[in-house]
Design an enzyme around this catalytic site. Sequence first.
Site, PDB file in Angstrom:
ATOM      1  N   HIS A   1       0.849  -1.189   0.000  1.00 30.71           N
ATOM      2  CA  HIS A   1       0.000   0.000   0.000  1.00 30.71           C
ATOM      3  C   HIS A   1       0.880   1.232   0.000  1.00 30.71           C
ATOM      4  CE1 HIS A   1       0.717  -1.340   4.148  1.00 30.71           C
ATOM      5  NE2 HIS A   1       0.603  -0.081   4.542  1.00 30.71           N
ATOM      6  N   GLN A   2       0.468   2.202  -0.772  1.00 24.34           N
ATOM      7  CA  GLN A   2       1.215   3.461  -0.836  1.00 24.34           C
ATOM      8  C   GLN A   2       0.583   4.473   0.106  1.00 24.34           C
ATOM      9  OE1 GLN A   2       2.791   6.001  -4.480  1.00 24.34           O
ATOM     10  NE2 GLN A   2       0.685   6.485  -4.000  1.00 24.34           N
TER      11      GLN A   2
END
Length: 166
Positions: free
Chosen positions: A121-122
């Site tokens: 996940h960014q």
Amino acid sequence: MCRNYLFSFNKMQYFTQKESITGCILCHISKHDHKCEELVLWENEYFIISLNLYPYNPGHLIIFPKRHIEDFRKFSETEIMQINRITKACLNLLDETYHPAGYNIGYNMGLCAGASIEHIHQHIVPRYKNEIGIEEIIGGSRILVESPRESHKRLLDTISEKHIFT
Ligand SMILES: [Zn+2]
């Protein structure tokens, strides 16, 4: 004033599980599992934008693929292109909603790198000029001014077609 941007370490349970779940929480969220609190802002076939589970600052977003991958290199070319476009859209949305002074954008890949969830996940963390120092948070009695639930509502009110390009 900095008062608007405070958070407290004992307020870390907003993105709570209503019931205990097993397995990957981001996969559960991808499937809109009713056991997870819904902080999703937007989604398409490939990605979800959500408020972060444990916000560092108001407006802290995460963007994650619907399929479970743990390594940036597993992104397809299409996914790379999409997440870049979605990132741009998120920055525009956050600019319009929170007017931050800057951003931290990035990934923690691997548990020892600080990733608390392996599903990649960014993070997009808005940064504010008047953020308070850590010692003041620990030493003081001030509390979070905006919960992720409130951020979710604010951003949903602002979001429109112009912010997301797919
Ligand atoms: Zn997963």
